[in-house]
Design an enzyme around this catalytic site. Structure first.
Site, PDB file in Angstrom:
ATOM      1  N   SER A 107      14.212  54.972   8.182  1.00 40.64           N
ATOM      2  CA  SER A 107      13.458  54.703   7.244  1.00 40.64           C
ATOM      3  C   SER A 107      13.983  54.741   6.000  1.00 40.64           C
ATOM      4  O   SER A 107      15.208  54.127   5.776  1.00 40.64           O
ATOM      5  CB  SER A 107      12.214  55.387   7.233  1.00 40.64           C
ATOM      6  OG  SER A 107      11.102  55.219   6.253  1.00 40.64           O
ATOM      7  N   ASP A 246      11.930  49.949   1.390  1.00 38.05           N
ATOM      8  CA  ASP A 246      12.761  50.892   2.003  1.00 38.05           C
ATOM      9  C   ASP A 246      13.628  50.210   3.045  1.00 38.05           C
ATOM     10  O   ASP A 246      13.621  49.196   3.393  1.00 38.05           O
ATOM     11  CB  ASP A 246      11.964  52.232   2.149  1.00 38.05           C
ATOM     12  CG  ASP A 246      11.304  51.914   3.386  1.00 38.05           C
ATOM     13  OD1 ASP A 246      10.933  50.757   3.874  1.00 38.05           O
ATOM     14  OD2 ASP A 246      10.743  52.934   4.240  1.00 38.05           O
ATOM     15  N   ASP A 248      13.737  50.566   6.263  1.00 41.41           N
ATOM     16  CA  ASP A 248      13.252  49.766   7.414  1.00 41.41           C
ATOM     17  C   ASP A 248      12.045  48.858   7.212  1.00 41.41           C
ATOM     18  O   ASP A 248      11.402  48.174   7.841  1.00 41.41           O
ATOM     19  CB  ASP A 248      12.873  50.861   8.600  1.00 41.41           C
ATOM     20  CG  ASP A 248      11.310  51.547   8.051  1.00 41.41           C
ATOM     21  OD1 ASP A 248      11.098  51.737   6.678  1.00 41.41           O
ATOM     22  OD2 ASP A 248      10.634  52.105   8.846  1.00 41.41           O
ATOM     23  N   ASP A 250       9.131  49.067   5.486  1.00 44.23           N
ATOM     24  CA  ASP A 250       7.407  49.458   5.448  1.00 44.23           C
ATOM     25  C   ASP A 250       6.812  50.188   4.395  1.00 44.23           C
ATOM     26  O   ASP A 250       5.819  50.588   4.387  1.00 44.23           O
ATOM     27  CB  ASP A 250       7.070  50.300   7.003  1.00 44.23           C
ATOM     28  CG  ASP A 250       7.911  51.819   6.971  1.00 44.23           C
ATOM     29  OD1 ASP A 250       8.599  52.034   6.010  1.00 44.23           O
ATOM     30  OD2 ASP A 250       7.558  52.331   7.972  1.00 44.23           O
TER      31      ASP A 250
END
Length: 450
Positions: A107, A246, A248, A250
């Site tokens: 993430s 960000d 990833d 999400d």
């Protein structure tokens, strides 16, 4: 049972250190595969299949191969999507009727961290009970099915295109983004090819930054956790607003044309107000970190508000429990269950833009009813195994802060679910007092671990 490997967002850590090693990740793939085989009731001759997506970290190549080997040894077929946002894996798992989706990502963490998280067939994060089953199997020896039963792997070449069309479908058909200049920061992460296409194809003039991943620069001074980079991109390019994902894809943060940053609380409020006007909002879920001002503003809309534990998985669980559709975190995880099964930065940004288009307002105007309490968050690094709850000095500092604030504020101490940190948060009507009390508690934590 207690979690040994799984945190609030899957298994995560520094690459090369347990549990993020090739050997462990292969065993994790095998354990997850065996669990899936045991839980599925497929027709004779059919094997379970999973989708694997990843972000742009250099370690993704190594971990993808290890996961693929583990699943194949368990007799599970693997579909490889390559670099693609986490919510894209959730969508494609559901759309392709697969048994699970797997994301290789840490993430918002630096490139030297990585992690593995799973999605169920329905596109939601795995329930705690299933993660517990996988953990239990990790303690057993790894095996291998007969050669004729081994899983196979293939790449999905149109994964990005499928997801782009899905994202666009969540924006009203009668609207477009023509005339809007958007600065878009993709954090050198998983959305670097997809996000610009979505907004461009809807008509926006897109200034894309953070779209040159090299395996080492994901989240490095860019993205939703570093909004100053987006702020400068908005101001220097004369953009109408900015959108930051960000690593990833999400988590969402936005910036208006004047450089003002809008966090998850503010963006959820914009969506909530629009849903309320349309008569389709039952309630809103925040977390323990959501600002009191956000809670009060939602209340003024005449809408129920509830707090979940920190972590988007807990927001999602509470949404399902109550039958509500909207919730999220001030960090930028926003869940719109009327659009997607999980948090999605691109989809959430489109919901904000649709709300602004419908009302004819700017971000500033849409948030004019929000008055936030000053809030101070300090992260203090903890050594492994340190029991901060049992320390008398920390308890005394927290009790003192609670007594000073009374009913005009609150104190929250909680360990991070993804990093070895204790998050110290103080909120209240007096900004200087909030700052002082937060620092006093953080100092007490540092003294305790010294």
């Amino acid at each position: 049972m207690g979690r040994k490997y799984f945190g609030t967002d899957g298994v995560r850590g520094r690459v090369g250190e347990t549990p993020i090693t090739p050997e462990f990740v292969m065993r994790l793939g095998y354990a997850a595969g065996v669990t899936l085989v045991a839980r599925e009731r497929l027709p004779a001759g059919e094997r379970p299949a999973v989708l694997i997506g990843k972000d742009t970290r250099i370690s993704g190549y190594m971990l993808e191969a290890a996961l693929e080997a583990g699943f194949a040894a368990a007799g599970v077929d693997v579909m490889l999507a390559g670099p693609i946002p986490t919510p894209a894996v959730a969508y494609l798992t559901r759309a392709l009727r697969l048994q699970a989706g797997v994301v290789i990502s840490a993430s918002h963490n630096p490139f030297y961290d990585n992690g593995i998280k799973f999605f169920s067939a329905g596109g939601a994060k795995l329930p705690d009970a299933v993660e517990a089953e996988i953990e239990a199997r990790l303690d057993q020896p790894m095996g291998c099915v007969d050669s004729a039963q081994l899983g196979r792997a293939r790449r999905i070449n149109d994964a990005a295109g499928r997801y782009i069309e899905f994202c666009k479908s969540t924006f009203p058909n009668e609207m477009d983004l023509r005339g809007l200049r958007i600065a878009l920061d993709c954090a050198h992460g998983a959305g670097y090819q997809i996000a610009p296409s979505v907004f461009h194809e809807l008509g926006a003039d897109v200034v894309a930054v953070g779209v040159e991943p090299n395996g080492l620069n994901i989240n490095d001074g860019v993205g939703a956790t570093r909004p100053e980079f987006l702020r400068q991109a908005v101001l220097s390019n004369g953009a109408d607003l900015g959108i930051a994902l960000d690593g990833d894809g999400d988590r969402l943060i936005m910036v208006d044309r004047y450089g003002e940053v809008y966090d998850g609380d503010k963006l959820i409020y914009v969506i909530a107000a629009a849903r309320k006007r349309e008569g389709r909002l039952d309630g809103v879920i925040g977390t323990l970190m959501s600002n009191l001002g956000f809670e009060h503003a939602v209340g003024r809309l005449g809408v129920p508000f509830a707090r979940a534990k920190v972590g988007d998985r807990y927001v999602l669980e509470m949404l399902h429990e109550r039958g509500w559709k909207l919730g999220g975190e001030n960090s930028g995880h926003i869940i719109c269950l009327d659009r997607h099964s999980t948090g999605d930065a691109i989809v959430s940004a489109l919901q904000v833009l649709a709300a602004l288009k419908q009302s004819g307002s700017t971000l500033s105007e849409a948030c004019s009813d929000l008055v936030f309490y000053p809030q101070k968050l300090i992260n203090v690094r903890l050594p492994a195994g340190f029991d901060w709850r049992a320390d008398q000095g920390i308890a005394a500092a927290q009790a003192e802060a609670d007594a000073v604030l009374g009913n005009q504020g609150r104190v929250l101490l909680r360990p991070s679910g993804t990093e070895p940190l204790l998050r110290v948060m103080v909120e209240g009507s007096d900004g200087e007092l909030v700052e002082r009390l937060a620092r006093r508690i953080a100092d007490a934590v540092q003294e305790a671990v010294a």
